[in-house]
Design a protein around this motif. Structure first.
Motif, PDB file in Angstrom:
ATOM      1  N   GLN A 113       4.195   6.184   0.341  1.00 15.15           N
ATOM      2  CA  GLN A 113       3.679   6.883  -0.830  1.00 15.15           C
ATOM      3  C   GLN A 113       4.741   6.888  -1.923  1.00 15.15           C
ATOM      4  O   GLN A 113       5.871   6.463  -1.707  1.00 15.15           O
ATOM      5  CB  GLN A 113       3.315   8.325  -0.461  1.00 15.15           C
ATOM      6  CG  GLN A 113       2.227   8.444   0.584  1.00 15.15           C
ATOM      7  CD  GLN A 113       2.244   9.791   1.272  1.00 15.15           C
ATOM      8  OE1 GLN A 113       3.208  10.543   1.173  1.00 15.15           O
ATOM      9  NE2 GLN A 113       1.178  10.093   1.989  1.00 15.15           N
TER      10      GLN A 113
ATOM     11  N   SER B 243      -2.731   6.417   3.656  1.00 16.89           N
ATOM     12  CA  SER B 243      -2.679   7.863   3.890  1.00 16.89           C
ATOM     13  C   SER B 243      -4.094   8.386   4.060  1.00 16.89           C
ATOM     14  O   SER B 243      -5.059   7.772   3.605  1.00 16.89           O
ATOM     15  CB  SER B 243      -2.022   8.573   2.700  1.00 16.89           C
ATOM     16  OG  SER B 243      -0.738   8.074   2.444  1.00 16.89           O
TER      17      SER B 243
ATOM     18  N   SER C 238      -1.866   7.532   8.108  1.00 16.43           N
ATOM     19  CA  SER C 238      -1.128   8.725   8.439  1.00 16.43           C
ATOM     20  C   SER C 238      -1.883   9.921   7.912  1.00 16.43           C
ATOM     21  O   SER C 238      -2.147  10.030   6.733  1.00 16.43           O
ATOM     22  CB  SER C 238       0.259   8.668   7.805  1.00 16.43           C
ATOM     23  OG  SER C 238       0.959   7.563   8.300  1.00 16.43           O
TER      24      SER C 238
ATOM     25  N   LEU D 273      -2.456  13.431   6.573  1.00 17.53           N
ATOM     26  CA  LEU D 273      -1.656  14.441   5.896  1.00 17.53           C
ATOM     27  C   LEU D 273      -2.300  15.786   6.107  1.00 17.53           C
ATOM     28  O   LEU D 273      -3.477  15.977   5.834  1.00 17.53           O
ATOM     29  CB  LEU D 273      -1.553  14.128   4.404  1.00 17.53           C
ATOM     30  CG  LEU D 273      -0.774  12.845   4.157  1.00 17.53           C
ATOM     31  CD1 LEU D 273      -1.709  11.768   3.653  1.00 17.53           C
ATOM     32  CD2 LEU D 273       0.343  13.094   3.189  1.00 17.53           C
TER      33      LEU D 273
END
Length: 560
Positions: free
Chosen positions: A54, A158, A549, A551
């Motif tokens: 990111q 993400s 991933s 969050l």
């Protein structure tokens, strides 16, 4: 490394992302890279994160009234989302927060959070010709544990809700939009001690053949996605310049993650003990780190020892390997305020508590050149080449699916490189001059399984105390209530000024705290982490073997 450099006539060329011309940070300093975020564009300098995926930029709350007036410049510049007409907050569902855990380096104890949204992001200075992508993930951070922002290189997506809705990374967006030839990159951190300072080098979709010494070692990505760039260290040895002193610093091979997000090298306790004997450094329990006073510094400068890391794709005997040599100058780093009260030299070595913490940080990448190819799931590591004024030699890495109709190896002339030129020199030079004097940085940072084998100043500085931390890719766990954007800061009290995070207001009715960090007084100086966590992170497979991933939100906004 087996490099596919054939192309079809319509294949894009690599993007050369030039360094900012500045060395910044409070634990280095280090060569940074410039981003333009928002509309109108706001300029920030950030570090490259080989583990990240990111873009992070320091938010206005990262510098408060109790910080030095130089805070904004020292942290690489500020991105204020409220000044951008193209900012879109990331709110997964009504009454939810846009604050999420950053996740990187959680195995090393980092628990910082960021305020996430989407905005336009361009690479390089304004007018430099770099790519401009809309609706890219940007996290505003304020926690001092990550003193500058970061540009994540991993194509890992993400996910802010569940794994069915992945948001692509900047690298993936470049590839999807046909701006780079493949999901690949090449990076070296640069340094200040060779050739009158060598800037970092970053190529997206290829590599610069002029920056390294070729070898035949190829390493497959680690099966644990968040530790994809894991190598096996077969040997670590030290030898003085005159050859009178030699030491074997590693008895048995170990795996280690290459991660530029952090500055330090994390090794097992017994290895650190051998470094202590060889270099005369002493572990400071109060600050949990190695400090170097003037006497020891001068002695090491005279001895001028070098450290050799023998890297392989396997721990098996007689495995193919490559040596990466680091001179003492690579370990001769300086920590600056607000990390500690006075400038102080330190040795960037950290004691790892378990295998998940074995890490080769940015210090290592001062002398190593890393090429990662996500479409072939392999990478290479090479010794940097130090030929003064060597011209760039940019080579594209093409996707395996590219039609093999052109020449087997294509070398690009400078005019053909689809890179970012250092245009607008006059305007850029003014900004460079302003930032130049603020050379600060973030802090010192850090499996015993084989990586799958593939084919073949003498300035007088008082000793003080430092602090360390780092990051890594996956974000998980249970929601944190209270919408706190803390970073579990471990800075000590410096001249009575505790380095806490600042309050980071939410886009919703209630503000959210960007602090919650615990400050520890450390002999009036600065502190290393109190504890290094052991959080494990499971890889989650997505198409292309790149895991998203998840969050974790900080919970509902107060009053909802």
């Amino acid at each position: 490394m087996s490099l596919q450099t054939t192309k079809s006539p319509s294949t894009p060329e690599p993007i050369v992302f030039p360094a900012s011309q500045n060395f910044e940070g409070i634990d280095g300093p280090w060569s940074t890279f410039t981003l333009q975020i928002g509309t109108p564009a706001q300029t920030v300098n950030v570090f490259v994160s080989t583990a990240g995926y990111q873009i992070w930029a320091v938010a206005p709350q990262g510098c408060n009234s109790s910080d030095p007036t130089s805070c904004t410049r020292a942290r690489g510049g500020i991105f204020d989302r409220n000044l951008s007409s193209t900012w879109s907050p990331n709110v997964p569902s009504p009454n939810k927060s846009d604050i999420f855990s950053l996740g990187l380096e959680s195995n090393l104890g980092y628990t910082a959070k960021g305020q996430f949204g989407f905005d336009t992001v361009a690479l390089g200075w304004q007018g430099s010709g770099g790519p401009i992508l809309d609706h890219q993930i940007v996290a505003g951070i304020a926690d001092p544990n990550f003193y500058l922002g970061a540009f994540g290189l991993s194509p890992r997506p993400s996910n802010f809700t569940n794994f069915s809705n992945p948001v692509p990374s900047y690298l993936s967006s470049l590839k999807t939009q046909g701006l780079i030839p493949s999901l690949s990159w090449a990076y070296t951190a640069g340094n200040q001690y060779r050739l009158n300072k060598v800037l970092g080098s970053l190529v997206l979709g290829g590599f610069d053949a002029s920056r390294f010494v070729p070898n035949n070692l190829t390493i497959l990505f680690n099966q644990q996605d968040i530790r994809d760039l894991t190598v096996n260290i077969l040997q670590i040895s030290m030898v003085s310049k005159d050859g009178s002193q030699r030491s074997n610093l590693l008895s048995d091979g170990i795996p280690a993650l290459i991660d530029s997000t952090i500055p330090s090298i994390y090794l097992p306790l017994d290895v650190c003990k051998r470094f202590e004997d060889a270099f005369g450094i002493e572990w400071n329990e109060s600050v949990q780190g190695y400090l170097v006073n003037d006497t020891l510094h001068e002695s090491l400068r005279t001895l001028d020892p070098s450290v050799k890391f023998t890297i392989s794709n396997s721990l098996a005997t007689n495995s193919p390997s490559v040596d990466i040599n680091l001179p003492y100058a690579a370990f001769d780093l300086v920590a600056e305020p607000p990390l500690m009260r006075n400038k102080s030299r330190y040795f960037p070595l950290m004691r790892a508590t378990n295998e998940s913490q074995y890490t080769l940080g940015r210090t290592f990448l001062q002398e190593a050149y890393l090429i990662a190819d996500y479409e072939r799931q392999n990478f290479s590591i090479s010794q940097c080449s130090w030929v003064e004024n060597a011209p760039q030699d940019i080579i594209a890495l093409y996707s395996p699916s590219v039609n093999m109709t052109a020449e087997s190896t294509r070398q690009l002339s400078r005019g053909a490189i689809a890179g970012i030129t250092i245009g607008s020199v006059t305007a850029a030079s003014v900004l460079i001059f302003v930032v130049y004097f603020f050379v600060f940085r973030t802090r010192l940072g850090n499996k015993k399984s084989d990586v799958g084998a593939a084919t073949d100043s003498s300035d007088s500085l008082p000793a003080a105390e430092l602090e360390i931390k780092e990051m890594t890719p996956e974000i998980e766990g249970t929601p944190t209530h209270g919408n706190e954007i803390d970073g579990h800061a471990v800075y000590g009290e410096i001249d009575g000024h505790a380095l806490h995070g600042s309050e980071l207001p939410d886009t919703h009715p209630a503000g959210q705290e960007l602090d919650g960090s615990v400050s520890h007084e450390m002999e009036g100086s600065f502190a290393w982490p109190q504890e290094l966590g052991t959080n494990s992170r499971a890889a989650n497979e997505l198409p292309g073997c790149i895991a998203a991933s998840e969050l974790v939100s900080s919970g509902k906004v107060s009053g909802s």
